[in-house]
Design an enzyme around this catalytic site. Structure first.
Site, PDB file in Angstrom:
ATOM      1  N   LEU A  24       0.837  -1.198   0.000  1.00 27.79           N
ATOM      2  CA  LEU A  24       0.000   0.000   0.000  1.00 27.79           C
ATOM      3  C   LEU A  24       0.874   1.252   0.000  1.00 27.79           C
ATOM      4  O   LEU A  24       1.657   1.468   0.926  1.00 27.79           O
ATOM      5  CB  LEU A  24      -0.902   0.007   1.233  1.00 27.79           C
ATOM      6  CG  LEU A  24      -1.678  -1.299   1.499  1.00 27.79           C
ATOM      7  CD1 LEU A  24      -2.558  -1.136   2.727  1.00 27.79           C
ATOM      8  CD2 LEU A  24      -2.506  -1.696   0.283  1.00 27.79           C
ATOM      9  N   ALA A  25       0.730   2.027  -1.056  1.00 31.02           N
ATOM     10  CA  ALA A  25       1.603   3.197  -1.170  1.00 31.02           C
ATOM     11  C   ALA A  25       0.871   4.375  -1.803  1.00 31.02           C
ATOM     12  O   ALA A  25       1.460   5.194  -2.494  1.00 31.02           O
ATOM     13  CB  ALA A  25       2.829   2.840  -2.003  1.00 31.02           C
ATOM     14  N   GLY A  40      -1.173   6.468   0.023  1.00 34.09           N
ATOM     15  CA  GLY A  40      -1.570   7.439   1.047  1.00 34.09           C
ATOM     16  C   GLY A  40      -1.039   8.820   0.727  1.00 34.09           C
ATOM     17  O   GLY A  40      -0.124   8.990  -0.079  1.00 34.09           O
ATOM     18  N   ARG A  87       1.375  13.859   7.009  1.00 37.13           N
ATOM     19  CA  ARG A  87       2.154  14.209   8.195  1.00 37.13           C
ATOM     20  C   ARG A  87       3.629  14.481   7.898  1.00 37.13           C
ATOM     21  O   ARG A  87       4.358  14.975   8.734  1.00 37.13           O
ATOM     22  CB  ARG A  87       2.004  13.093   9.253  1.00 37.13           C
ATOM     23  CG  ARG A  87       0.613  13.037   9.852  1.00 37.13           C
ATOM     24  CD  ARG A  87       0.347  11.739  10.608  1.00 37.13           C
ATOM     25  NE  ARG A  87      -0.026  10.628   9.721  1.00 37.13           N
ATOM     26  CZ  ARG A  87      -0.351   9.406  10.144  1.00 37.13           C
ATOM     27  NH1 ARG A  87      -0.322   9.134  11.429  1.00 37.13           N
ATOM     28  NH2 ARG A  87      -0.683   8.458   9.287  1.00 37.13           N
ATOM     29  N   GLY A  96      -2.642   0.842  15.575  1.00 33.48           N
ATOM     30  CA  GLY A  96      -3.891   0.151  15.880  1.00 33.48           C
ATOM     31  C   GLY A  96      -3.669  -0.817  17.043  1.00 33.48           C
ATOM     32  O   GLY A  96      -2.663  -1.522  17.089  1.00 33.48           O
ATOM     33  N   ASN A 140       5.522   7.986   9.458  1.00 36.97           N
ATOM     34  CA  ASN A 140       4.412   8.920   9.279  1.00 36.97           C
ATOM     35  C   ASN A 140       4.900  10.358   9.326  1.00 36.97           C
ATOM     36  O   ASN A 140       4.360  11.230   8.668  1.00 36.97           O
ATOM     37  CB  ASN A 140       3.339   8.680  10.337  1.00 36.97           C
ATOM     38  CG  ASN A 140       2.721   7.294  10.191  1.00 36.97           C
ATOM     39  OD1 ASN A 140       2.434   6.853   9.084  1.00 36.97           O
ATOM     40  ND2 ASN A 140       2.552   6.602  11.292  1.00 36.97           N
ATOM     41  N   LYS A 145      41.499  11.504 -10.097  1.00 33.26           N
ATOM     42  CA  LYS A 145      40.284  11.340 -10.913  1.00 33.26           C
ATOM     43  C   LYS A 145      40.628  10.476 -12.098  1.00 33.26           C
ATOM     44  O   LYS A 145      41.534  10.817 -12.856  1.00 33.26           O
ATOM     45  CB  LYS A 145      39.757  12.693 -11.387  1.00 33.26           C
ATOM     46  CG  LYS A 145      38.360  12.585 -11.966  1.00 33.26           C
ATOM     47  CD  LYS A 145      38.104  13.301 -13.257  1.00 33.26           C
ATOM     48  CE  LYS A 145      38.766  12.756 -14.465  1.00 33.26           C
ATOM     49  NZ  LYS A 145      38.490  13.418 -15.711  1.00 33.26           N
ATOM     50  N   ASN A 187      44.862  18.245 -17.479  1.00 28.45           N
ATOM     51  CA  ASN A 187      44.252  17.226 -18.351  1.00 28.45           C
ATOM     52  C   ASN A 187      43.139  17.780 -19.216  1.00 28.45           C
ATOM     53  O   ASN A 187      42.613  17.091 -20.057  1.00 28.45           O
ATOM     54  CB  ASN A 187      43.703  16.078 -17.500  1.00 28.45           C
ATOM     55  CG  ASN A 187      42.670  16.553 -16.496  1.00 28.45           C
ATOM     56  OD1 ASN A 187      42.751  17.675 -16.003  1.00 28.45           O
ATOM     57  ND2 ASN A 187      41.707  15.718 -16.183  1.00 28.45           N
ATOM     58  N   TYR A 188      42.781  19.049 -19.020  1.00 33.03           N
ATOM     59  CA  TYR A 188      41.597  19.592 -19.703  1.00 33.03           C
ATOM     60  C   TYR A 188      41.989  20.848 -20.463  1.00 33.03           C
ATOM     61  O   TYR A 188      42.533  21.785 -19.892  1.00 33.03           O
ATOM     62  CB  TYR A 188      40.546  19.912 -18.631  1.00 33.03           C
ATOM     63  CG  TYR A 188      39.214  20.377 -19.167  1.00 33.03           C
ATOM     64  CD1 TYR A 188      38.581  19.715 -20.210  1.00 33.03           C
ATOM     65  CD2 TYR A 188      38.574  21.475 -18.589  1.00 33.03           C
ATOM     66  CE1 TYR A 188      37.347  20.142 -20.671  1.00 33.03           C
ATOM     67  CE2 TYR A 188      37.337  21.895 -19.051  1.00 33.03           C
ATOM     68  CZ  TYR A 188      36.731  21.228 -20.096  1.00 33.03           C
ATOM     69  OH  TYR A 188      35.507  21.642 -20.552  1.00 33.03           O
TER      70      TYR A 188
HETATM   71  C1  UD1 Z   1      -2.019   1.702   9.737  1.00 37.33           C
HETATM   72  C2  UD1 Z   1      -3.017   0.769  10.445  1.00 37.33           C
HETATM   73  C3  UD1 Z   1      -2.635   0.629  11.893  1.00 37.33           C
HETATM   74  C4  UD1 Z   1      -1.215   0.141  12.005  1.00 37.33           C
HETATM   75  C5  UD1 Z   1      -0.262   1.041  11.213  1.00 37.33           C
HETATM   76  C6  UD1 Z   1       1.112   0.428  11.156  1.00 37.33           C
HETATM   77  C7  UD1 Z   1      -5.164   0.996   9.351  1.00 37.33           C
HETATM   78  C8  UD1 Z   1      -6.511   1.595   9.416  1.00 37.33           C
HETATM   79  N1  UD1 Z   1      -4.338   1.286  10.334  1.00 37.33           N
HETATM   80  O1  UD1 Z   1      -2.176   2.996  10.321  1.00 37.33           O
HETATM   81  O2  UD1 Z   1      -3.499  -0.298  12.543  1.00 37.33           O
HETATM   82  O3  UD1 Z   1      -0.853   0.123  13.385  1.00 37.33           O
HETATM   83  O4  UD1 Z   1      -0.708   1.204   9.865  1.00 37.33           O
HETATM   84  O5  UD1 Z   1       2.020   1.267  10.533  1.00 37.33           O
HETATM   85  O6  UD1 Z   1      -4.867   0.249   8.450  1.00 37.33           O
HETATM   86  N2  UD1 Z   1      -2.483   4.003   2.205  1.00 37.33           N
HETATM   87  C9  UD1 Z   1      -3.016   3.929   0.928  1.00 37.33           C
HETATM   88  N3  UD1 Z   1      -4.234   4.457   0.695  1.00 37.33           N
HETATM   89  C10 UD1 Z   1      -4.996   5.046   1.665  1.00 37.33           C
HETATM   90  C11 UD1 Z   1      -4.454   5.104   2.978  1.00 37.33           C
HETATM   91  C12 UD1 Z   1      -3.212   4.573   3.207  1.00 37.33           C
HETATM   92  O7  UD1 Z   1      -2.373   3.402   0.027  1.00 37.33           O
HETATM   93  O8  UD1 Z   1      -6.099   5.479   1.363  1.00 37.33           O
HETATM   94  C13 UD1 Z   1      -1.146   3.438   2.449  1.00 37.33           C
HETATM   95  C14 UD1 Z   1      -0.155   4.499   2.894  1.00 37.33           C
HETATM   96  O9  UD1 Z   1       0.556   5.018   1.786  1.00 37.33           O
HETATM   97  C15 UD1 Z   1       0.744   3.722   3.836  1.00 37.33           C
HETATM   98  C16 UD1 Z   1      -0.113   2.565   4.342  1.00 37.33           C
HETATM   99  O10 UD1 Z   1      -1.226   2.501   3.502  1.00 37.33           O
HETATM  100  O11 UD1 Z   1       1.878   3.200   3.171  1.00 37.33           O
HETATM  101  C17 UD1 Z   1      -0.572   2.817   5.786  1.00 37.33           C
HETATM  102  O12 UD1 Z   1      -1.325   4.012   5.837  1.00 37.33           O
HETATM  103  P1  UD1 Z   1      -1.156   5.049   7.011  1.00 37.33           P
HETATM  104  O13 UD1 Z   1      -2.029   6.206   6.750  1.00 37.33           O
HETATM  105  O14 UD1 Z   1       0.262   5.296   7.285  1.00 37.33           O
HETATM  106  O15 UD1 Z   1      -1.815   4.213   8.192  1.00 37.33           O
HETATM  107  P2  UD1 Z   1      -1.479   4.347   9.715  1.00 37.33           P
HETATM  108  O16 UD1 Z   1      -2.213   5.488  10.269  1.00 37.33           O
HETATM  109  O17 UD1 Z   1      -0.034   4.304   9.907  1.00 37.33           O
HETATM  110 MG    MG Z   2       1.645   4.595   8.686  1.00 39.48          MG
END
Ligand code: UD1
Ligand code: MG
Length: 453
Positions: A9-10, A12, A16, A140, A228, A350, A385-386
């Protein structure tokens, strides 16, 4: 063993971090956070990986090209929504999906393997990686019943006071049965404080269906660290530094002050080499045995044995054994030296090849030059050299002596055993054994000091 693919998941927003750059591309220890995550997954033997990215993820796509399958999450509606954005990929793969957060680089290969074998042996339909954390955090919380069975996960933001006291937290790493996940995908809701679709809610949903859920609690609580904020980034740097330095020390390398020594993961160092504080070693560097390295920067270079390197920078270069380098020497890329050299204060190389026994003890620029055995380079010698348009290469034959402040105007071939007098401009090739003097003859006006000053 089930067939296992991975979704990272990347997508987000990384709000922050307060940056225009995608958070997962911030670097830790010379590598993007996301690359750490995907490399760890590949090292653990999972080949098929999909990255969940946002529609504006050009930077990520440019960086990784075709290495991954991209699943686009149109709007960042939460981690659960993000995972389901990879529906097509998961349907194609079948079996189980290993889910990782793109911002958690410390879940390393060993940890992934242990986690997966725990999840597989327990035949869990959804298993996650957890750890106990005793400091204030926003992860979480894992809620368990009196028998210790996991009931659900509650995000810190949604948790009540009692739940916030729970020390076991979610790392954001999961192994989930794809068929079961997709069959109950429609049940995911966003009625929480962040109005997001939480991936973590699948724990409860799976339980309600009678599917088997579990958590593997690792001893190494550092693995949960996710980036974060930039404060997390610094923390993760520290953990990586400690892991790498401790491994090196256990393998026989002395690190005088591990807190102040930065060595990247792919660096190899032989036993009884001693590293003093303020040293940075990166890239694909290989260092042999019994070297002493003081406050230096070494980038993608090969260092032999028994060398002393002091306050110097060595980039994409190589050296043999028994040389003394520095203080304040600079090897620029494509330089190589043999054995038993002395490259002293403020000497810059160099694309230079220096054979065994060469001495350049102070203040010299040696660029695009081949210097043969036992040549002595005086203070202030420069290879010109240059010419303003092109670079030219010179050769200095073995056993030559280049006097102080001489210019070797390239291209020039200085034959072996040549003696160049101090202050010469060497513009023509010299046969072996020559004496060369190329400077304006001194004029001395006797008793004329007052007139000429
Ligand atoms: C999340 C978990 C939390 C856990 C923590 C560990 C959830 C709801 N919470 O919280 O329980 O303790 O990770 O690090 O899952 N992302 C997306 N799309 C979105 C939202 C997020 O791709 O819509 C990706 C972000 O880029 C990130 C990852 O998911 O790489 C985690 O998202 P993030 O917002 O960092 O979640 P946390 O608040 O850290
Ligand atoms: Mg996170």
């Amino acid at each position: 063993m089930s067939k296992i693919s991975a979704v990272v998941l990347a997508a987000g927003k990384g709000t922050r971090m307060r940056s225009d750059r995608p958070k997962v591309l911030f670097e830790v220890y010379g590598k993007a956070i996301l690359s750490h995550v995907t490399d760890n997954i590949k090292d653990a033997g999972i080949e098929n990986i999909s990255l969940v990215v946002s529609p504006s993820s050009d930077e990520i796509r440019e960086k990784y090209g075709d290495s991954f399958v991209y699943s686009v999450q149109e709007t960042p509606l939460g981690t659960g929504h993000a995972l389901l954005s990879a529906k097509e990929f998961m349907e194609n793969m079948g079996g189980k999906v290993y889910v990782a957060c793109g911002d958690a680089p410390l879940v390393d290969e060993g940890c992934i393997r242990q986690f997966i074998s725990y999840a597989e042996e327990g035949e869990y339909d959804l298993c996650l990686l957890s750890a106990d954390i005793f400091y204030k955090n926003s992860y979480g919380r894992i809620v368990r019943d009196e028998n210790g069975d996991m009931l659900r996960i509650v995000e810190t933001k949604d948790a009540n006071e009692e739940e916030r006291k729970i020390t076991e937290v979610n790392s954001g790493t999961y192994l989930i049965d794809i068929n079961k996940l997709l069959s109950c995908a429609g049940e995911l809701q966003s009625n929480n404080s962040q109005k997001e679709y939480y991936l973590t809610d699948f724990v409860e949903i799976f339980r309600n269906h009678g599917y088997k859920v579990g958590a593997y609690k690792t001893e190494d609580s550092d693995v949960v660290l996710g980036v974060n904020t930039r404060i997390d980034l610094a923390k993760i740097n520290k953990v990586m530094q400690r892991r790498i330095n401790e491994e090196l020390m256990l393998s026989g390398v002395s690190i005088i002050d591990p807190e102040n020594t930065y060595i990247e993961k792919d660096v190899i160092i032989g036993k009884d080499t001693v590293i003093y504080p303020g040293t940075f070693i990166s890239g694909k560097t290989v260092i042999g045995e019994r070297n002493e390295i003081f406050s230096s920067r070494i980038i993608s270079s090969v260092i032999g044995n028994d060398n002393v390197i002091e306050s110097s920078t060595i980039e994409e270069s190589s050296m043999g054994d028994h040389s003394k380098i520095g203080p304040y020497a600079h090897f620029r890329p494509k330089s190589s030296i043999g054995n038993g050299l002395k490259i002293g204060n403020f000497v810059e190389l160099k694309n230079a090849h220096l054979a065994d026994g060469v001495k350049a003890s102070h203040h010299a620029y040696l660029g695009d030059v081949d210097i043969e055995e036992d040549v002595n380079i005086g203070c202030g010698v420069i290879t010109a050299n240059y010419d303003g348009e092109n670079k030219h290469r010179s050769r200095i034959g073995r056993d030559s002596f280049i006097g102080c402040n001489s210019n070797i105007v390239s291209p020039v071939n200085v034959g072996e055993r040549t003696f160049v007098a101090a202050g010469s401009n060497v513009t023509e090739d010299t046969p072996p054994g020559s004496f060369v003097i190329g400077r304006v003859r001194q004029e001395t006006k006797v008793n004329k000091k007052h007139r000429y000053r």
